[in-house]
Design an enzyme around this catalytic site. Structure first.
Site, PDB file in Angstrom:
ATOM      1  N   ARG A   1      51.979  48.179  36.533  1.00 48.87           N
ATOM      2  CA  ARG A   1      52.029  49.660  37.048  1.00 48.87           C
ATOM      3  C   ARG A   1      53.443  50.237  36.982  1.00 48.87           C
ATOM      4  O   ARG A   1      53.752  51.332  36.832  1.00 48.87           O
ATOM      5  CB  ARG A   1      51.300  49.499  38.282  1.00 48.87           C
ATOM      6  CG  ARG A   1      49.593  49.406  38.121  1.00 48.87           C
ATOM      7  CD  ARG A   1      48.958  49.088  39.336  1.00 48.87           C
ATOM      8  NE  ARG A   1      47.435  49.135  39.291  1.00 48.87           N
ATOM      9  CZ  ARG A   1      46.786  48.053  38.851  1.00 48.87           C
ATOM     10  NH1 ARG A   1      47.510  46.989  38.088  1.00 48.87           N
ATOM     11  NH2 ARG A   1      45.503  48.170  38.737  1.00 48.87           N
TER      12      ARG A   1
ATOM     13  N   GLY B   1      44.686  43.013  29.586  1.00 45.89           N
ATOM     14  CA  GLY B   1      43.792  44.034  29.707  1.00 45.89           C
ATOM     15  C   GLY B   1      44.180  45.035  30.660  1.00 45.89           C
ATOM     16  O   GLY B   1      44.093  46.256  30.102  1.00 45.89           O
TER      17      GLY B   1
ATOM     18  N   ARG C   1      36.986  41.890  24.672  1.00 44.44           N
ATOM     19  CA  ARG C   1      36.929  42.383  26.027  1.00 44.44           C
ATOM     20  C   ARG C   1      35.984  43.894  26.037  1.00 44.44           C
ATOM     21  O   ARG C   1      36.419  44.759  25.343  1.00 44.44           O
ATOM     22  CB  ARG C   1      37.994  42.160  27.110  1.00 44.44           C
ATOM     23  CG  ARG C   1      38.253  40.970  27.139  1.00 44.44           C
ATOM     24  CD  ARG C   1      39.593  40.672  27.903  1.00 44.44           C
ATOM     25  NE  ARG C   1      39.289  40.968  29.410  1.00 44.44           N
ATOM     26  CZ  ARG C   1      40.158  41.101  30.246  1.00 44.44           C
ATOM     27  NH1 ARG C   1      41.492  40.664  29.986  1.00 44.44           N
ATOM     28  NH2 ARG C   1      39.870  41.207  31.547  1.00 44.44           N
TER      29      ARG C   1
ATOM     30  N   SER D   1      35.952  47.661  39.136  1.00 47.04           N
ATOM     31  CA  SER D   1      37.066  47.315  38.346  1.00 47.04           C
ATOM     32  C   SER D   1      38.073  48.407  38.618  1.00 47.04           C
ATOM     33  O   SER D   1      38.183  49.335  38.331  1.00 47.04           O
ATOM     34  CB  SER D   1      36.757  47.384  36.628  1.00 47.04           C
ATOM     35  OG  SER D   1      37.931  47.674  35.896  1.00 47.04           O
TER      36      SER D   1
ATOM     37  N   GLN E   1      40.831  48.023  36.898  1.00 42.73           N
ATOM     38  CA  GLN E   1      41.686  48.555  35.686  1.00 42.73           C
ATOM     39  C   GLN E   1      41.026  49.955  35.238  1.00 42.73           C
ATOM     40  O   GLN E   1      41.554  50.900  34.838  1.00 42.73           O
ATOM     41  CB  GLN E   1      41.324  47.476  34.516  1.00 42.73           C
ATOM     42  CG  GLN E   1      42.135  46.209  35.146  1.00 42.73           C
ATOM     43  CD  GLN E   1      42.110  45.325  33.827  1.00 42.73           C
ATOM     44  OE1 GLN E   1      41.412  45.312  33.005  1.00 42.73           O
ATOM     45  NE2 GLN E   1      42.949  44.067  34.089  1.00 42.73           N
TER      46      GLN E   1
ATOM     47  N   ASP F   1      40.175  36.952  40.460  1.00 37.68           N
ATOM     48  CA  ASP F   1      40.965  36.113  39.899  1.00 37.68           C
ATOM     49  C   ASP F   1      41.214  34.918  40.328  1.00 37.68           C
ATOM     50  O   ASP F   1      41.784  33.821  39.716  1.00 37.68           O
ATOM     51  CB  ASP F   1      42.534  36.896  39.311  1.00 37.68           C
ATOM     52  CG  ASP F   1      42.274  38.109  38.752  1.00 37.68           C
ATOM     53  OD1 ASP F   1      41.231  38.214  37.948  1.00 37.68           O
ATOM     54  OD2 ASP F   1      43.125  38.880  38.653  1.00 37.68           O
TER      55      ASP F   1
ATOM     56  N   LYS G   1      36.332  38.223  31.587  1.00 34.71           N
ATOM     57  CA  LYS G   1      37.679  37.968  31.573  1.00 34.71           C
ATOM     58  C   LYS G   1      38.612  37.328  30.548  1.00 34.71           C
ATOM     59  O   LYS G   1      37.827  37.404  29.358  1.00 34.71           O
ATOM     60  CB  LYS G   1      38.105  37.207  33.070  1.00 34.71           C
ATOM     61  CG  LYS G   1      37.794  37.774  34.248  1.00 34.71           C
ATOM     62  CD  LYS G   1      38.280  39.344  34.526  1.00 34.71           C
ATOM     63  CE  LYS G   1      38.006  39.717  35.922  1.00 34.71           C
ATOM     64  NZ  LYS G   1      38.391  41.214  35.956  1.00 34.71           N
TER      65      LYS G   1
ATOM     66  N   ARG H   1      34.761  33.202  32.234  1.00 37.69           N
ATOM     67  CA  ARG H   1      35.139  32.075  33.258  1.00 37.69           C
ATOM     68  C   ARG H   1      33.994  31.565  33.939  1.00 37.69           C
ATOM     69  O   ARG H   1      34.315  30.642  34.708  1.00 37.69           O
ATOM     70  CB  ARG H   1      36.217  32.963  34.241  1.00 37.69           C
ATOM     71  CG  ARG H   1      37.467  33.188  33.464  1.00 37.69           C
ATOM     72  CD  ARG H   1      38.448  33.629  34.781  1.00 37.69           C
ATOM     73  NE  ARG H   1      39.850  33.752  33.899  1.00 37.69           N
ATOM     74  CZ  ARG H   1      40.551  34.881  34.240  1.00 37.69           C
ATOM     75  NH1 ARG H   1      40.357  35.338  35.392  1.00 37.69           N
ATOM     76  NH2 ARG H   1      41.848  34.947  33.695  1.00 37.69           N
TER      77      ARG H   1
HETATM   78  C1  S3P Z   1      43.553  43.827  37.356  1.00 36.63           C
HETATM   79  C2  S3P Z   1      42.148  43.844  37.888  1.00 36.63           C
HETATM   80  C3  S3P Z   1      41.304  42.844  37.720  1.00 36.63           C
HETATM   81  C4  S3P Z   1      41.797  41.583  37.514  1.00 36.63           C
HETATM   82  C5  S3P Z   1      42.889  41.749  36.326  1.00 36.63           C
HETATM   83  C6  S3P Z   1      43.930  42.431  36.864  1.00 36.63           C
HETATM   84  C7  S3P Z   1      44.481  44.922  37.504  1.00 36.63           C
HETATM   85  O1  S3P Z   1      40.430  43.211  36.633  1.00 36.63           O
HETATM   86  O2  S3P Z   1      40.935  40.589  37.132  1.00 36.63           O
HETATM   87  O3  S3P Z   1      43.271  40.410  36.258  1.00 36.63           O
HETATM   88  O4  S3P Z   1      45.880  44.659  37.386  1.00 36.63           O
HETATM   89  O5  S3P Z   1      44.101  46.022  37.868  1.00 36.63           O
HETATM   90  P1  S3P Z   1      39.428  44.324  36.785  1.00 36.63           P
HETATM   91  O6  S3P Z   1      39.935  45.722  37.488  1.00 36.63           O
HETATM   92  O7  S3P Z   1      38.815  44.595  35.319  1.00 36.63           O
HETATM   93  O8  S3P Z   1      38.188  43.640  37.549  1.00 36.63           O
END
Ligand code: S3P
Length: 423
Positions: free
Chosen positions: A24, A92, A120, A165, A167, A313, A340, A344
């Protein structure tokens, strides 16, 4: 990598900067209105992919040291389409957050990833970004994806996340910087809020009400100095090792303690672990401190959907702790584990079984029958997944006969120094 059993683990360590915040910092730095300095950057294959991505988009990044950078932000709409596709490798977070930023740019951008990332789900970001007016194409729901922005303001939406999520939430909030009006995301369960914290510090208007978070459009992001605390997810293998290997006492210094990331601590405490936190402080707008874990006898516990995002995680490591805890442990509502860096649920269950655990998979989690004794040991396959490679190593130190981690080099993705610190 051969990992021998140890009688006990004792020591003080520090771990590299948080991976989520490092991605970020570089991404937000790239669209800030000037130079953003980053200290405590967590260098890894994943975060180097983010540096390479913003460079490909025309942003200069100066690397002063392994963990110190300056990102020369080009402003909100200053990213330029590269001739080649952008390679997000295994990351991701990079692919999903960058897609949100690119939705507000002008031009056509193609994002690719490695085989794992290309398996994914990507419609989860494409769909809301389309609602905001961006053109986003996935390849049957996966990468490669193409984002085409007109450079004109996006539509402000109110979006109920179908999955918990961070992300996806972050992709929408970042696109919200480019919207005509306030954009709102409603989460089913709270997820990590590093994006909100950082954007707020850079001058964006962020409002939180219950499960909803809103962001207003901005004219510019103020360039800020970003200091990054240690990655709780990188501290976690050592904390779990200390909890399960009798006679251990380990302290991890300067680690991020954002409550939306530290669910593992509450779960371990519920299991009877002895945990203390010292020197609580704030690092770069995030709670942080020194965490000490002393070994103790553990009992099994249950983790439900509401708790899952706070340790998503760390669930592989929880499975290992549960193997060493008396009685049954259950994880439910964690179907996200299947999408993931590997599936997992399958990779954790299969890996731990082969070294002697009594664990079985369910649709959305797993069940473990634990005994307060060492696992046998054997060969543990990482399946190209960094969190699995670390799980295998910790299982090894806590085992009777030691473990050979196959594919151990996967740790490079988030924590290249992992084995050195463990040694
Ligand atoms: C992350 C959010 C998580 C996590 C990933 C990093 C992030 O994924 O599993 O390792 O940096 O926003 P999700 O938001 O898709 O659950």
């Amino acid at each position: 990598m051969r990992v021998e059993p140890v009688p006990e683990l004792v020591g003080h360590i520090a771990v590299p900067g948080d991976k989520s915040i490092s991605h970020r910092a570089v991404l937000v730095g790239a669209i800030s209105a000037g130079a953003v300095t980053v200290e405590g950057f967590g260098r890894s294959a994943d975060t180097e992919a983010t540096i390479a991505a913003v460079r490909a988009l025309g942003v200069e990044v100066i690397e002063h040291d392994v963990d110190a950078l300056t990102v020369l932000g080009v402003g909100l709409r200053g990213l330029r389409p590269p001739a080649e596709p952008i390679d997000c490798r295994n990351a991701g977070t990079l692919m999903r957050l960058l897609a949100g930023i690119l939705a507000g740019q002008r031009g056509r951008f193609e994002l690719r990833g490695d085989a794992s990332l290309s398996a994914r789900p990507m419609e989860r970001i494409a769909e809301p970004l389309r609602r905001m007016g961006a053109r986003v194409e996935t390849t049957d729901g996966h990468a490669p994806i193409v984002v085409e922005g007109s450079g004109k303001p996006l539509a402000a939406i109110s979006y109920e996340l179908p999955v918990a999520s961070s992300q996806v939430k972050s992709a929408i909030l970042l696109a919200g910087l480019y919207a005509e009006d306030e954009t709102t995301v409603v989460e089913p369960v709270p997820t990590r809020d590093h994006t909100e914290r950082l954007l707020e510090r850079a001058g964006a208007r962020v409002r939180r009400r219950g499960r909803a978070v809103s962001i207003g459009p901005v004219r510019r992001l103020r360039p800020v100095a970003i200091e990054i605390p240690g990655d709780f997810s990188s501290a976690a293998p050592f904390l779990v090792a200390a909890a399960i290997v009798p006679g251990s006492r380990v302290t991890v210094h300067g680690v991020g303690l954002n409550p939306r990331r530290t669910g593992l601590l509450g779960v371990l405490e519920r299991m009877g672990a002895r945990i203390a936190i010292y020197n609580r402080r704030s690092i770069g707008g995030e709670p942080a401190g020194d965490v000490e874990v002393v070994s103790s006898e553990l009992v099994g516990t249950t983790i439900d959907a509401e708790e899952v995002p706070t340790l998503v995680d760390e669930l592989p490591l929880f499975a290992l702790a549960a193997c060493h805890a008396r009685g049954e442990s259950v994880v439910r509502g964690a179907g996200e584990l299947r999408v993931k860096e590997s599936d997992r649920i399958e990779t954790v269950v299969d890996g731990l079984r082969r070294v002697g655990a009594r664990i079985r998979a369910t649709d959305d989690g797993f069940r473990v029958l634990g005994v307060p004794a060492r696992l046998r040991g054997g060969v543990f396959e990482a399946h190209g997944d960094h969190r699995l490679a670390m799980l295998g190593a910790i299982a090894g130190v806590a085992s009777r006969e030691g473990i050979d981690v196959a594919g151990a080099e996967a740790v490079e993705v988030s924590f290249p120094g992992f084995y050195a610190i463990l040694a």
